[in-house]
Design a protein around this motif. Structure first.
Motif, PDB file in Angstrom:
ATOM      1  N   ARG A   1       0.868  -1.181   0.000  1.00  0.00           N
ATOM      2  CA  ARG A   1       0.000   0.000   0.000  1.00  0.00           C
ATOM      3  C   ARG A   1       0.904   1.231   0.000  1.00  0.00           C
ATOM      4  NH1 ARG A   1      -2.886  -1.725   3.609  1.00  0.00           N
ATOM      5  NH2 ARG A   1      -4.916  -2.132   2.673  1.00  0.00           N
ATOM      6  N   GLU A   2       0.687   2.175  -0.912  1.00  0.00           N
ATOM      7  CA  GLU A   2       1.489   3.390  -0.974  1.00  0.00           C
ATOM      8  C   GLU A   2       0.611   4.591  -0.636  1.00  0.00           C
ATOM      9  OE1 GLU A   2       3.264   3.651  -4.837  1.00  0.00           O
ATOM     10  OE2 GLU A   2       4.787   2.109  -4.400  1.00  0.00           O
ATOM     11  N   VAL A   3       1.144   5.497   0.173  1.00  0.00           N
ATOM     12  CA  VAL A   3       0.427   6.712   0.541  1.00  0.00           C
ATOM     13  C   VAL A   3       1.248   7.903   0.067  1.00  0.00           C
ATOM     14  CG1 VAL A   3      -0.628   8.046   2.403  1.00  0.00           C
ATOM     15  CG2 VAL A   3      -0.540   5.552   2.567  1.00  0.00           C
ATOM     16  N   SER A   4       0.656   8.753  -0.775  1.00  0.00           N
ATOM     17  CA  SER A   4       1.359   9.929  -1.294  1.00  0.00           C
ATOM     18  C   SER A   4       1.460  10.990  -0.210  1.00  0.00           C
ATOM     19  CB  SER A   4       0.593  10.486  -2.493  1.00  0.00           C
ATOM     20  OG  SER A   4      -0.606  11.103  -2.061  1.00  0.00           O
ATOM     21  N   PRO A   5       2.332  12.026  -0.411  1.00  0.00           N
ATOM     22  CA  PRO A   5       2.431  13.106   0.586  1.00  0.00           C
ATOM     23  C   PRO A   5       1.085  13.777   0.871  1.00  0.00           C
ATOM     24  CG  PRO A   5       4.258  13.234  -0.959  1.00  0.00           C
ATOM     25  CD  PRO A   5       3.332  12.179  -1.486  1.00  0.00           C
ATOM     26  N   SER A   6       0.183  13.751  -0.112  1.00  0.00           N
ATOM     27  CA  SER A   6      -1.140  14.365   0.101  1.00  0.00           C
ATOM     28  C   SER A   6      -2.097  13.436   0.830  1.00  0.00           C
ATOM     29  CB  SER A   6      -1.756  14.755  -1.252  1.00  0.00           C
ATOM     30  OG  SER A   6      -2.017  13.593  -2.032  1.00  0.00           O
ATOM     31  N   GLY A   7      -1.650  12.196   1.068  1.00  0.00           N
ATOM     32  CA  GLY A   7      -2.484  11.238   1.775  1.00  0.00           C
ATOM     33  C   GLY A   7      -3.261  10.308   0.872  1.00  0.00           C
ATOM     34  N   ARG A   8      -3.053  10.425  -0.448  1.00  0.00           N
ATOM     35  CA  ARG A   8      -3.769   9.558  -1.382  1.00  0.00           C
ATOM     36  C   ARG A   8      -3.218   8.134  -1.287  1.00  0.00           C
ATOM     37  NH1 ARG A   8      -3.428   9.585  -7.835  1.00  0.00           N
ATOM     38  NH2 ARG A   8      -5.120   8.122  -8.285  1.00  0.00           N
ATOM     39  N   VAL A   9      -4.136   7.160  -1.205  1.00  0.00           N
ATOM     40  CA  VAL A   9      -3.745   5.765  -1.040  1.00  0.00           C
ATOM     41  C   VAL A   9      -3.799   5.058  -2.388  1.00  0.00           C
ATOM     42  CG1 VAL A   9      -4.293   3.573   0.087  1.00  0.00           C
ATOM     43  CG2 VAL A   9      -4.605   5.726   1.333  1.00  0.00           C
ATOM     44  N   SER A  10      -2.720   4.363  -2.753  1.00  0.00           N
ATOM     45  CA  SER A  10      -2.700   3.522  -3.940  1.00  0.00           C
ATOM     46  C   SER A  10      -2.374   2.098  -3.506  1.00  0.00           C
ATOM     47  CB  SER A  10      -1.638   3.987  -4.941  1.00  0.00           C
ATOM     48  OG  SER A  10      -1.972   5.239  -5.478  1.00  0.00           O
TER      49      SER A  10
ATOM     50  N   PRO B   1      -4.703   0.096  14.832  1.00  0.00           N
ATOM     51  CA  PRO B   1      -5.008   0.966  13.702  1.00  0.00           C
ATOM     52  C   PRO B   1      -4.657   0.304  12.381  1.00  0.00           C
ATOM     53  CG  PRO B   1      -2.988   1.676  14.753  1.00  0.00           C
ATOM     54  CD  PRO B   1      -3.539   0.565  15.603  1.00  0.00           C
ATOM     55  N   HIS B   2      -5.358   0.685  11.336  1.00  0.00           N
ATOM     56  CA  HIS B   2      -5.065   0.194   9.994  1.00  0.00           C
ATOM     57  C   HIS B   2      -4.937   1.409   9.081  1.00  0.00           C
ATOM     58  CE1 HIS B   2      -6.375  -2.256   6.256  1.00  0.00           C
ATOM     59  NE2 HIS B   2      -5.107  -2.503   6.484  1.00  0.00           N
ATOM     60  N   ILE B   3      -5.990   1.778   8.355  1.00  0.00           N
ATOM     61  CA  ILE B   3      -5.958   2.983   7.517  1.00  0.00           C
ATOM     62  C   ILE B   3      -6.492   4.155   8.332  1.00  0.00           C
ATOM     63  CG2 ILE B   3      -6.894   4.089   5.446  1.00  0.00           C
ATOM     64  CD1 ILE B   3      -7.099   1.274   4.214  1.00  0.00           C
ATOM     65  N   GLN B   4      -5.749   5.244   8.367  1.00  0.00           N
ATOM     66  CA  GLN B   4      -6.184   6.456   9.069  1.00  0.00           C
ATOM     67  C   GLN B   4      -5.928   7.624   8.123  1.00  0.00           C
ATOM     68  OE1 GLN B   4      -7.104   5.734  12.738  1.00  0.00           O
ATOM     69  NE2 GLN B   4      -7.037   3.806  11.606  1.00  0.00           N
ATOM     70  N   SER B   5      -6.840   7.894   7.216  1.00  0.00           N
ATOM     71  CA  SER B   5      -6.580   8.863   6.158  1.00  0.00           C
ATOM     72  C   SER B   5      -7.774   9.787   5.947  1.00  0.00           C
ATOM     73  CB  SER B   5      -6.245   8.148   4.850  1.00  0.00           C
ATOM     74  OG  SER B   5      -6.122   9.067   3.786  1.00  0.00           O
ATOM     75  N   ARG B   6      -7.639  11.030   6.358  1.00  0.00           N
ATOM     76  CA  ARG B   6      -8.714  11.994   6.140  1.00  0.00           C
ATOM     77  C   ARG B   6      -8.852  12.327   4.650  1.00  0.00           C
ATOM     78  NH1 ARG B   6     -12.326  15.542   8.419  1.00  0.00           N
ATOM     79  NH2 ARG B   6     -12.171  14.522  10.431  1.00  0.00           N
ATOM     80  N   SER B   7      -7.726  12.357   3.907  1.00  0.00           N
ATOM     81  CA  SER B   7      -7.826  12.669   2.478  1.00  0.00           C
ATOM     82  C   SER B   7      -8.532  11.538   1.722  1.00  0.00           C
ATOM     83  CB  SER B   7      -6.447  12.923   1.883  1.00  0.00           C
ATOM     84  OG  SER B   7      -5.617  11.800   2.059  1.00  0.00           O
ATOM     85  N   PHE B   8      -8.269  10.287   2.087  1.00  0.00           N
ATOM     86  CA  PHE B   8      -8.982   9.152   1.498  1.00  0.00           C
ATOM     87  C   PHE B   8     -10.393   9.082   2.049  1.00  0.00           C
ATOM     88  CE2 PHE B   8      -9.775   4.394   1.578  1.00  0.00           C
ATOM     89  CZ  PHE B   8     -10.081   4.306   0.226  1.00  0.00           C
ATOM     90  N   GLY B   9     -10.567   9.586   3.273  1.00  0.00           N
ATOM     91  CA  GLY B   9     -11.903   9.641   3.866  1.00  0.00           C
ATOM     92  C   GLY B   9     -12.293   8.414   4.631  1.00  0.00           C
TER      93      GLY B   9
END
Length: 300
Positions: free
Chosen positions: A134-143, A208-216
Motif C-alpha cells: 500500500r502506498e500513501v502519497s504526501p497528500s495522503g492519497r492511497v494507492s 489501527p489500519h488505515i487512518q486517512s482523512r484525504s482518502f476519507g
C-alpha cells in the motif's frame, strides 16, 4: 504475553442487530436473496444466520428507512470464504431484480445491496494475496500495488460476468448462504473519525489500519483481521443525523477470547470514564458518536 491494552487475535465480530420498518419485506432480501437461514421470528424480531450461528438480528419498530448519507450504518459485511460462494450470491442478486453494485478492492471482491429499510449490506470475499503493498502519497492519497506491479484505487468495478463463470455450466445456483460465512466487518458513516479512533484504539484495544482523512476512511482491527470496524467521511458536508425513528444500526457485537480480556476492557472503560453496563460475561456501551456495541466472551 499479549499487551493488555490490545485485543487478541481471537477477537471477532458477532451478531449485528439492525432496526427495520417491516420484517417481512426485509426478509425478501436477507433470507430469500442473500440466503441466510431464518432461525426464529416473531412480530418484534427475526434472527438469521448460517451454519447454526446467528449473524443478523432484525428488530421491527423503525418508522422510516435510513436516509442515504445519514450518520449511522454504511454497511454490515458478511464474508464468504470462497470465490464460488461469492459467485452464488451474485447469481442470486442478479435473479432477484434488486439494485446492487460490485467492486474490486484488490484486497477483496465485494457485492453491495440494501434492504428495504436502507440498511447497507456487503457480501465480501477476501483476496489479500493479490496485494503487494500500500502506498500513501504526501497528500495522503492511497494507492494499492498489486503483485504484478500495477496500481489500483481499490474502487474498480468487479467483473460480474467473470465472477459468474466460476459457477461453471451446470446452471445450478445455491439458494443458501455458505455455512461458514461470518460477520467480517462493520462500516459506519462518521462525523469525527479521529475521536472515534481514540475510543476503538485507546479504550477498546483495536489496532489501527488505515487512518486517512484525504482518502476519507479510518479503520481498525486485530493483527489477524486489520479491517473490522471502519468509518468513512465520504458524505462530507452532506452528512446528516438520522431522523427520529429511523432504521439503521441498533448495536453490534464484539466477541472476545476470554473473560480476562473482557475485564481488561472494563477497566479501560472505567479509566476513560465511559458509561458502560456489565451484565455477567457481557458489557454494553456506546462509542463517542452513539453507536451502540456489546462486548461478550466467546461461547458465553
Amino acid at each position: 504475553m499479549m499487551d493488555e491494552g490490545l485485543l487478541s487475535q481471537a477477537t471477532r465480530l458477532g451478531p449485528v442487530h439492525l432496526k427495520v420498518t417491516d420484517i417481512p419485506s426485509a426478509l425478501t432480501v436477507w433470507r430469500d436473496t442473500l440466503g441466510l437461514a431464518l432461525a426464529g421470528e416473531d412480530a418484534a424480531q427475526a434472527e438469521l444466520g448460517a451454519g447454526g450461528r446467528t449473524l443478523i438480528v432484525l428488530h421491527a419498530g423503525a418508522e422510516v428507512a435510513l436516509p442515504q448519507k445519514s450518520r449511522d450504518l454504511f454497511h454490515v459485511a458478511i464474508h464468504v470464504t470462497t470465490r464460488r460462494d461469492l459467485a452464488h450470491t451474485a447469481a442470486r442478486l442478479k435473479a432477484s431484480g434488486l439494485r446492487y453494485s460490485a467492486q474490486d478492492h484488490l484486497i477483496s471482491e465485494s457485492l453491495y445491496v440494501s434492504d428495504p429499510s436502507g440498511n447497507g449490506i456487503e457480501i465480501c470475499f477476501d483476496t489479500p494475496e493479490r496485494l503487494l503493498r500500500r502506498e500513501v502519497s504526501p497528500s495522503g492519497r492511497v494507492s494499492l500495488i498489486a503483485v504484478d506491479g500495477s496500481a489500483h484505487s481499490g474502487l474498480e468495478p468487479l467483473n460480474i460476468s467473470g465472477l459468474l463463470r466460476d459457477l461453471g455450466n451446470s446452471g445450478h445456483v445455491e439458494p443458501r448462504m455458505a455455512q461458514d460465512a461470518f460477520i467480517g466487518h462493520i462500516h459506519l458513516r462518521a462525523r469525527a473519525p479521529e475521536m472515534l479512533m481514540k475510543f476503538y484504539l485507546g479504550v477498546l484495544g483495536f489496532r489501527p489500519h488505515i487512518q486517512s482523512r484525504s482518502f476519507g476512511m479510518f479503520d481498525c482491527g486485530t493483527e489477524r483481521r486489520p479491517h473490522m470496524v471502519a468509518f468513512n467521511i465520504w458524505a462530507r458536508d452532506e452528512l446528516r443525523e438520522p431522523p427520529p425513528g429511523a432504521a439503521g444500526l441498533d448495536h453490534f457485537t464484539i466477541e472476545l477470547g476470554s473473560a480476562q480480556e473482557l475485564g481488561a476492557v472494563q477497566r479501560r472503560l472505567e479509566a476513560a470514564d465511559i458509561q458502560a453496563k456489565r451484565d455477567g460475561r457481557a458489557i454494553s456501551t456506546a462509542d463517542p458518536e452513539g453507536n451502540r456495541l456489546r462486548l461478550v466472551v466467546q461461547g458465553a
